[in-house]
Design a protein around this motif. Sequence first.
Motif, PDB file in Angstrom:
ATOM      1  N   LEU A   1       0.832  -1.201   0.000  1.00 51.25           N
ATOM      2  CA  LEU A   1       0.000   0.000   0.000  1.00 51.25           C
ATOM      3  C   LEU A   1       0.869   1.256   0.000  1.00 51.25           C
ATOM      4  N   GLY A   2       1.947   1.219   0.797  1.00 49.29           N
ATOM      5  CA  GLY A   2       2.857   2.358   0.858  1.00 49.29           C
ATOM      6  C   GLY A   2       3.432   2.688  -0.507  1.00 49.29           C
ATOM      7  N   PHE A   3       3.872   1.643  -1.202  1.00 51.24           N
ATOM      8  CA  PHE A   3       4.456   1.858  -2.517  1.00 51.24           C
ATOM      9  C   PHE A   3       3.391   2.355  -3.497  1.00 51.24           C
ATOM     10  N   ALA A   4       2.201   1.736  -3.416  1.00 50.51           N
ATOM     11  CA  ALA A   4       1.121   2.133  -4.320  1.00 50.51           C
ATOM     12  C   ALA A   4       0.805   3.618  -4.173  1.00 50.51           C
ATOM     13  N   VAL A   5       0.791   4.100  -2.922  1.00 53.64           N
ATOM     14  CA  VAL A   5       0.516   5.521  -2.709  1.00 53.64           C
ATOM     15  C   VAL A   5       1.667   6.363  -3.242  1.00 53.64           C
ATOM     16  N   ALA A   6       2.889   5.977  -2.847  1.00 55.32           N
ATOM     17  CA  ALA A   6       4.063   6.786  -3.199  1.00 55.32           C
ATOM     18  C   ALA A   6       4.208   6.981  -4.704  1.00 55.32           C
ATOM     19  N   VAL A   7       3.899   5.954  -5.474  1.00 61.07           N
ATOM     20  CA  VAL A   7       4.123   6.088  -6.922  1.00 61.07           C
ATOM     21  C   VAL A   7       2.907   6.613  -7.666  1.00 61.07           C
ATOM     22  N   ASN A   8       1.728   6.554  -7.024  1.00 63.76           N
ATOM     23  CA  ASN A   8       0.523   6.994  -7.728  1.00 63.76           C
ATOM     24  C   ASN A   8       0.076   8.409  -7.391  1.00 63.76           C
ATOM     25  N   VAL A   9       0.923   9.152  -6.707  1.00 61.95           N
ATOM     26  CA  VAL A   9       0.564  10.536  -6.428  1.00 61.95           C
ATOM     27  C   VAL A   9       1.278  11.460  -7.415  1.00 61.95           C
TER      28      VAL A   9
END
Lengths: 255, 263
Positions: free
Chosen positions: A157-165
Amino acid sequence: MSTRAISVDGVSKKFRLERNRPSSIKEAILRIGKTNDADDFWVLRDIQLQIERGSFFGLIGHNGSGKSTLLRLMAGIHRPTTGTIESDGRLSALLELGSGFHPDLTGRENVFLNGAMLGLSRKQMAESMDTIIEFSGIGDFIDEPVKIYSSGMYVRLGFAVAVNVDPEILLVDEVIAVGDEAFQRRCMAHMNLLREKGTTIVLVSHNTRLMTELCDTIGWLDHGRLMEVGPSEGVIASYLAAVDADGDNKLTTRD
Amino acid sequence: MRKSASLIYHFAERESKARYKRSLLGWFWSFMNPLTTVLVYNFVFGVVYGAKAPLTDNGKAESFGLYLFTGLVVWSVFTGVVNGSMGWLAGVSELRKKIYFPTETALLGGAAANAVQTSLEAVVLITIMIAFANISWTVIFLFVALTLVMLFALGIGFIVSVFNARYRDMQYLMGILLGVAFFAVPIVYTEELLNRQEVPDLVRVFVTWNPPALFVEIARDAMYFLEVPQWNRLLAATVWAVVTFTVGWVFFRSKSMEISEEP
């Protein structure tokens, strides 16, 4: 916009050692105004570094060499003791497990909170929500408090947020290794995609093979000093040679 | 700026939601708390000790309960924000070690949640006063008092929360100090009681002019006596609020980057 994404200029960072903290009010009062150099530990010393816009920059070095601290300084979490550090562009960071998540909030609430911290509106985050849920593979757990997540779910989830912002600068500490093989591949693919879009990426890892594959420039830190900066192969070769010379093969076998 | 605003909103929402999470009656409790306090104090001081409140403006009511409630609405902002600030900062300190955001937004968000709660209490107070036909345009000074006490409490909150981040002794110390300070403000006793000869001048001056007392007195002038508060009280209260808030803000901003380095 300048061609530099991150400028590190003469940066040193000092931490106070815990064992020397006053343990009582009396001691704290007696110590007012007194400083003792023995209380301090210099994690980084006089770092001079320019990271070009659009480059994929790697940081290597032994445990405790200051890589993570340098990354945190770039992320604005700590302030350098001396020198200045400047970043130009929206910065998103994935620094450690569950980076920037509040354990009591649900995954969804945390995504909104992270978005707010990165300066994105609720509406913008709501638009990327489906992508984030899909990318992370969290499924229905998105509405559960993150404290019940497994470590893999945290990172995903952390990675998903970091790259999708839609970051302009992405800082990634060695966390991807926690995810399973399939997720790691997806991360690599996505980081390459971001790089093509012109995102500047700074990656910390001990995986020298991975670093050679991904990074165009690498910086090597040793006991808080920047030993060498340059094209990946050359710097990694110097680093490995130093490790060998040290007679310490522990780090090379981590790969 | 917009980023800070959305973070403040977020923290305020979280504080409001978290407060009555897992409770069936939810916001009902936020009314129960001041209500029981007023009933208990009214019983102990009004009935048992036979304390008399001054007459209200319309001369109809002489209610110790209402006299108390007016003071308590203001006092609860003070204690709520000062105590809360330490928790609000501690609550985000782990997060702040992993991601950068302006830490003051956590305190401002907590204060915003407190302001919502206080507004509800103010509505209850105004409704009761209307029911007693004891209301006038001076009600606007209630909101002046609440704004000033909020600024003052935030100023103190900024300072104590930073100390509390390093030494948790602060929260215990504040618990004691606030307990003492409650009696340095004429909430459960009237200002008239201070005019007796046995009370030393120094005590009288202190109890009349300390900042929380000023905020309480302004609110009581506005809601209970329906008078325009004395200008020198308004001035002193404003100066205290603005100066304390500014000092606290500057101090907090100078220290807030160190919070991520606390163990």
